[in-house]
Design an enzyme around this catalytic site. Structure first.
Site, PDB file in Angstrom:
ATOM      1  N   TYR A 135      -0.881  -1.072  10.502  1.00 49.39           N
ATOM      2  CA  TYR A 135      -1.152  -1.440   9.103  1.00 49.39           C
ATOM      3  C   TYR A 135      -0.019  -0.945   8.200  1.00 49.39           C
ATOM      4  O   TYR A 135       0.493  -1.684   7.359  1.00 49.39           O
ATOM      5  CB  TYR A 135      -2.480  -0.819   8.673  1.00 49.39           C
ATOM      6  CG  TYR A 135      -2.897  -1.120   7.253  1.00 49.39           C
ATOM      7  CD1 TYR A 135      -3.536  -2.320   6.930  1.00 49.39           C
ATOM      8  CD2 TYR A 135      -2.672  -0.204   6.227  1.00 49.39           C
ATOM      9  CE1 TYR A 135      -3.934  -2.598   5.633  1.00 49.39           C
ATOM     10  CE2 TYR A 135      -3.056  -0.471   4.928  1.00 49.39           C
ATOM     11  CZ  TYR A 135      -3.698  -1.663   4.637  1.00 49.39           C
ATOM     12  OH  TYR A 135      -4.083  -1.932   3.342  1.00 49.39           O
TER      13      TYR A 135
ATOM     14  N   SER B 284       0.853  -1.188   0.000  1.00 46.90           N
ATOM     15  CA  SER B 284       0.000   0.000   0.000  1.00 46.90           C
ATOM     16  C   SER B 284       0.885   1.233   0.000  1.00 46.90           C
ATOM     17  O   SER B 284       2.046   1.178   0.426  1.00 46.90           O
ATOM     18  CB  SER B 284      -0.883  -0.009   1.251  1.00 46.90           C
ATOM     19  OG  SER B 284      -1.478   1.253   1.481  1.00 46.90           O
TER      20      SER B 284
END
Length: 258
Positions: free
Chosen positions: A155, A142
């Site tokens: 995350y 990401s």
């Protein structure tokens, strides 16, 4: 077209993984998806079966090494080899929680799937590919992994770790016929992102979506199929000289920061 090639898509029951499974099946790959939800998997199987594209499912918890090992073994038993693997599984738990408020058990759970799980997938996929003498892997990271994000510390740490695993493995196995790359995904219209919109502003999720769009140069949220196209290119022989690469697909969002 790469008819007859076998692709394993971990996390193929939702979002980018699901779109990749559908596109790969349409292009003639032997597609196996892995995940925890049999209900979601059946939806993927059914929607592709209507188009004449068979997809197989193997229930797997990627935080469990034995299950991951068995997953790869089953794919090879089904199709004789594992040509390509896309590791797309991720948990969105903990988003919106500041670092000091994350509980230790929540950290362990998130990292167990989002980082350890990807490492386990790579471990057993690469072992099989070494036996074959060839293979290609794409891990889904990401743009959070390029730096960090408020309310997404754990995350982001996991997604950053995926990039390090990808680059390290690419160097380790470059002369053994195995390529390893990563996709750094921006904002795509997935159940995970829709959940972020709702968690951020339950009364008006669309306001959060508009905020996202305002900082993306293309002023829109990407479709999972756009990510799938990039993934299948990185996996394919069209990208035969590409390894250790972090391909950013984010509508230009991070272009001003790198």
């Amino acid at each position: 077209m790469e008819n007859g090639k076998t692709i394993l898509i971990v996390g193929g029951t939702s979002g980018i993984g699901r779109a990749t499974a559908g596109l790969a099946a349409a292009r003639g790959y032997n597609v196996v998806i892995a995940g925890r939800s049999e209900q979601k998997a059946q939806e993927v199987i059914d929607e592709n079966a209507l188009k004449g594209y068979p997809i197989q499912f193997i229930s797997t918890d990627i935080a469990n090494g034995k299950q991951v090992q068995d997953l790869v073994s089953q794919v090879v038993h089904m199709h004789g080899r594992l040509d390509y693997a896309c590791n797309s599984a991720a948990l969105d738990e903990g988003l919106g929680i500041r670092l000091a408020d994350v509980e230790e058990e929540d950290y362990d759970h998130q990292m167990g799937v989002n980082l350890k799980g990807i490492w386990l997938c790579m471990k057993y996929q690469i072992r099989q590919m070494l036996q074959q003498g060839s293979g290609s892997i794409v891990n889904i990271s990401s743009i959070n992994g390029l730096g960090g994000a408020e309310g997404a510390s754990i995350y982001s740490a996991a997604k950053s770790g995926i990039l390090a695993l990808t680059k390290s493995a690419a160097q380790e196995y470059a002369t053994e016929g195995i390529r390893v790359n990563a996709l750094c995904a921006g904002a795509f219209r997935t159940p995970m992102l829709e959940g972020v919109f709702t968690k951020t502003n339950a009364a008006d999720p669309s306001a959060v979506e508009e905020m996202y769009k305002s900082v993306i140069p293309m002023h829109r949220i990407g479709t999972p199929s756009e990510a799938a196209e990039a993934i299948l290119w990185l996996l394919s022989e069209q990208a035969s000289y590409v390894t250790g690469h972090s391909m950013i697909v984010d509508g230009g969002f991070s272009s001003s920061m790198r």
